[in-house]
Design a protein around this motif. Structure first.
Motif, PDB file in Angstrom:
ATOM      1  N   HIS A 138      36.250  41.830  49.660  1.00 41.43           N
ATOM      2  CA  HIS A 138      35.841  43.114  49.670  1.00 41.43           C
ATOM      3  C   HIS A 138      34.429  43.278  49.329  1.00 41.43           C
ATOM      4  O   HIS A 138      34.003  44.382  49.117  1.00 41.43           O
ATOM      5  CB  HIS A 138      36.622  43.945  48.543  1.00 41.43           C
ATOM      6  CG  HIS A 138      38.204  43.917  49.059  1.00 41.43           C
ATOM      7  ND1 HIS A 138      39.080  43.089  48.698  1.00 41.43           N
ATOM      8  CD2 HIS A 138      38.748  44.752  49.882  1.00 41.43           C
ATOM      9  CE1 HIS A 138      40.275  43.229  48.947  1.00 41.43           C
ATOM     10  NE2 HIS A 138      40.177  44.377  49.924  1.00 41.43           N
ATOM     11  N   ALA A 139      33.704  42.171  49.137  1.00 43.43           N
ATOM     12  CA  ALA A 139      32.124  41.878  48.727  1.00 43.43           C
ATOM     13  C   ALA A 139      32.024  43.087  47.368  1.00 43.43           C
ATOM     14  O   ALA A 139      31.045  43.930  47.237  1.00 43.43           O
ATOM     15  CB  ALA A 139      31.194  42.730  49.839  1.00 43.43           C
ATOM     16  N   THR A 140      32.610  42.642  46.283  1.00 45.24           N
ATOM     17  CA  THR A 140      32.610  43.487  45.165  1.00 45.24           C
ATOM     18  C   THR A 140      32.894  42.315  44.100  1.00 45.24           C
ATOM     19  O   THR A 140      32.907  41.155  44.223  1.00 45.24           O
ATOM     20  CB  THR A 140      33.841  44.191  44.969  1.00 45.24           C
ATOM     21  OG1 THR A 140      34.891  43.842  44.753  1.00 45.24           O
ATOM     22  CG2 THR A 140      33.925  45.517  45.956  1.00 45.24           C
ATOM     23  N   THR A 141      32.211  42.747  42.824  1.00 45.75           N
ATOM     24  CA  THR A 141      32.170  41.829  41.705  1.00 45.75           C
ATOM     25  C   THR A 141      32.676  42.679  40.295  1.00 45.75           C
ATOM     26  O   THR A 141      32.369  43.798  40.280  1.00 45.75           O
ATOM     27  CB  THR A 141      30.680  41.225  41.186  1.00 45.75           C
ATOM     28  OG1 THR A 141      30.401  40.686  42.351  1.00 45.75           O
ATOM     29  CG2 THR A 141      30.882  40.402  40.181  1.00 45.75           C
ATOM     30  N   ARG A 142      33.713  41.953  39.711  1.00 45.26           N
ATOM     31  CA  ARG A 142      34.163  42.687  38.411  1.00 45.26           C
ATOM     32  C   ARG A 142      33.348  42.171  37.387  1.00 45.26           C
ATOM     33  O   ARG A 142      33.124  40.804  37.278  1.00 45.26           O
ATOM     34  CB  ARG A 142      35.519  42.181  38.435  1.00 45.26           C
ATOM     35  CG  ARG A 142      36.288  42.875  37.169  1.00 45.26           C
ATOM     36  CD  ARG A 142      37.758  42.645  37.061  1.00 45.26           C
ATOM     37  NE  ARG A 142      38.471  43.273  38.095  1.00 45.26           N
ATOM     38  CZ  ARG A 142      39.055  44.455  38.165  1.00 45.26           C
ATOM     39  NH1 ARG A 142      39.126  45.098  36.891  1.00 45.26           N
ATOM     40  NH2 ARG A 142      39.862  45.114  39.347  1.00 45.26           N
ATOM     41  N   VAL A 143      32.646  43.059  36.594  1.00 47.86           N
ATOM     42  CA  VAL A 143      31.932  42.841  35.484  1.00 47.86           C
ATOM     43  C   VAL A 143      32.193  43.337  34.251  1.00 47.86           C
ATOM     44  O   VAL A 143      33.144  44.402  34.151  1.00 47.86           O
ATOM     45  CB  VAL A 143      30.526  42.999  35.715  1.00 47.86           C
ATOM     46  CG1 VAL A 143      29.888  42.299  36.690  1.00 47.86           C
ATOM     47  CG2 VAL A 143      30.441  44.469  36.052  1.00 47.86           C
ATOM     48  N   ASN A 144      31.702  42.570  33.401  1.00 47.73           N
ATOM     49  CA  ASN A 144      31.772  43.233  31.649  1.00 47.73           C
ATOM     50  C   ASN A 144      30.486  43.751  31.447  1.00 47.73           C
ATOM     51  O   ASN A 144      29.610  43.003  31.770  1.00 47.73           O
ATOM     52  CB  ASN A 144      32.333  42.252  30.660  1.00 47.73           C
ATOM     53  CG  ASN A 144      33.884  41.663  30.641  1.00 47.73           C
ATOM     54  OD1 ASN A 144      34.592  42.525  30.997  1.00 47.73           O
ATOM     55  ND2 ASN A 144      34.053  40.433  30.424  1.00 47.73           N
ATOM     56  N   LEU A 145      30.426  44.988  30.931  1.00 47.14           N
ATOM     57  CA  LEU A 145      29.283  45.365  30.471  1.00 47.14           C
ATOM     58  C   LEU A 145      29.164  45.827  29.101  1.00 47.14           C
ATOM     59  O   LEU A 145      30.076  46.479  28.659  1.00 47.14           O
ATOM     60  CB  LEU A 145      28.946  46.821  31.472  1.00 47.14           C
ATOM     61  CG  LEU A 145      29.160  46.582  32.820  1.00 47.14           C
ATOM     62  CD1 LEU A 145      29.062  47.895  33.401  1.00 47.14           C
ATOM     63  CD2 LEU A 145      27.959  45.750  33.647  1.00 47.14           C
ATOM     64  N   ALA A 146      28.154  45.693  28.433  1.00 47.83           N
ATOM     65  CA  ALA A 146      27.876  45.905  27.021  1.00 47.83           C
ATOM     66  C   ALA A 146      26.820  46.895  27.055  1.00 47.83           C
ATOM     67  O   ALA A 146      25.589  46.164  27.092  1.00 47.83           O
ATOM     68  CB  ALA A 146      27.775  44.628  26.273  1.00 47.83           C
ATOM     69  N   PRO A 147      26.773  47.950  26.469  1.00 44.66           N
ATOM     70  CA  PRO A 147      25.567  48.714  26.422  1.00 44.66           C
ATOM     71  C   PRO A 147      25.009  48.838  24.986  1.00 44.66           C
ATOM     72  O   PRO A 147      25.544  49.237  24.083  1.00 44.66           O
ATOM     73  CB  PRO A 147      26.097  50.372  26.667  1.00 44.66           C
ATOM     74  CG  PRO A 147      27.357  50.387  26.285  1.00 44.66           C
ATOM     75  CD  PRO A 147      27.923  48.948  26.552  1.00 44.66           C
ATOM     76  N   VAL A 148      23.812  47.990  24.826  1.00 44.53           N
ATOM     77  CA  VAL A 148      23.142  47.907  23.599  1.00 44.53           C
ATOM     78  C   VAL A 148      22.755  49.191  23.137  1.00 44.53           C
ATOM     79  O   VAL A 148      22.828  49.426  22.004  1.00 44.53           O
ATOM     80  CB  VAL A 148      22.173  46.744  23.629  1.00 44.53           C
ATOM     81  CG1 VAL A 148      21.478  46.733  22.300  1.00 44.53           C
ATOM     82  CG2 VAL A 148      22.701  45.415  24.220  1.00 44.53           C
ATOM     83  N   THR A 149      22.133  49.821  24.154  1.00 39.28           N
ATOM     84  CA  THR A 149      21.715  51.288  23.882  1.00 39.28           C
ATOM     85  C   THR A 149      22.825  52.316  24.183  1.00 39.28           C
ATOM     86  O   THR A 149      23.657  51.910  25.109  1.00 39.28           O
ATOM     87  CB  THR A 149      20.428  51.579  24.391  1.00 39.28           C
ATOM     88  OG1 THR A 149      20.414  51.303  25.667  1.00 39.28           O
ATOM     89  CG2 THR A 149      19.244  50.890  23.656  1.00 39.28           C
ATOM     90  N   GLY A 150      22.713  53.532  23.867  1.00 36.42           N
ATOM     91  CA  GLY A 150      23.769  54.614  24.583  1.00 36.42           C
ATOM     92  C   GLY A 150      23.083  55.662  25.388  1.00 36.42           C
ATOM     93  O   GLY A 150      23.258  56.999  25.031  1.00 36.42           O
TER      94      GLY A 150
END
Length: 243
Positions: free
Chosen positions: A171-183
């Motif tokens: 499906h040409a996708t990537t599952r990622v974890n994201l951590a916002p250091v700022t908001g």
């Protein structure tokens, strides 16, 4: 690198607004039916509630937009006060304070970046490396609001850490974890789009083809960890990802 962190790649600038893009999804606001609160944690100081995609965090202007997670929670917990927000299309964990003192204490934790957050997203394309940071300053794209944009001159500093969970070649996708250091507003959405990997289903920042891959924004607030404002003990909550 762990991306479960307190709030090395090339970047592209914000894409131009496509013809036909809805600037404000409230024009078609149709919140999911209220079938009961999905409470992940509760005590006499705070609530952590799972917000469904498509529901505002707080009421908008006008009766049509009154329905929100905050208004639903306040039907059962009249003293509940909002501490932070999730975008309407984002699902997952949201913290509410029970009472004015708890609101002050929890707001201070968020302002001092003592709350650890992890989001999960499905993004377009296969990311070439396994982890990295995006540090691009953001500001409101005023003529096209509520869109945000990268602005090196006047934007506020914004930092996102990301880590690949899995790649889907079919499906040409990537599952990622994201951590916002700022908001910053729309930070995760703009940052991922700016490095060429818009979040699937994003009605504001993804191309028409990437928007059409899902009937919602595939972004979920999956994990929270914060010191309890009264006891100091860590509260750690994980929410299953619905996509």
């Amino acid at each position: 690198m762990s991306v479960f962190a307190v709030m090395g790649c090339g970047v592209m600038m914000s894409e131009p607004l496509e013809a036909g893009t809805a600037l404000h999804q409230l024009a078609d606001y149709a919140p999911p039916p209220h079938t009961g609160l999905n409470i992940a944690y509760a005590d006499d100081t705070l609530l952590i509630v799972n917000k469904p995609s498509g529901l505002l965090s707080v009421p908008g202007r006008g009766e049509k937009f009154h329905d929100s997670l905050a208004s639903r929670v306040q039907l059962e917990f009249t003293q509940a006060l909002i501490v932070h927000r999730l975008d309407m299309q984002t699902s997952g964990l949201l913290v509410m304070a029970l009472g004015a003192q708890a609101h002050r204490d929890l707001s201070e934790l968020f302002q001092n970046r003592q709350v650890q957050k992890r989001y999960v997203a499905l993004v377009a394309g296969q990311m070439a490396t396994d982890s990295g940071d995006v540090a691009l300053p953001l500001i409101s794209d005023w003529p096209n609001r509520p869109r945000q944009k990268v602005d090196w001159a006047d934007g506020k500093p914004a930092l996102t850490r990301w880590q690949v969970v899995a790649r889907d070649a079919l499906h040409a996708t990537t599952r990622v974890n994201l951590a916002p250091v700022t908001g910053r507003s729309h930070q995760l959405r703009v940052h991922m789009m700016s490095i060429g990997h818009a979040i699937v289903g994003d009605p504001l920042y993804a191309s028409a083809a990437v928007r059409a891959q899902a009937d919602r924004l595939l972004l979920h607030a999956a994990e929270l960890k914060l010191p309890h404002p009264r006891t100091g003990e860590w509260v750690h909550i994980v929410s299953p990802v619905p996509f």
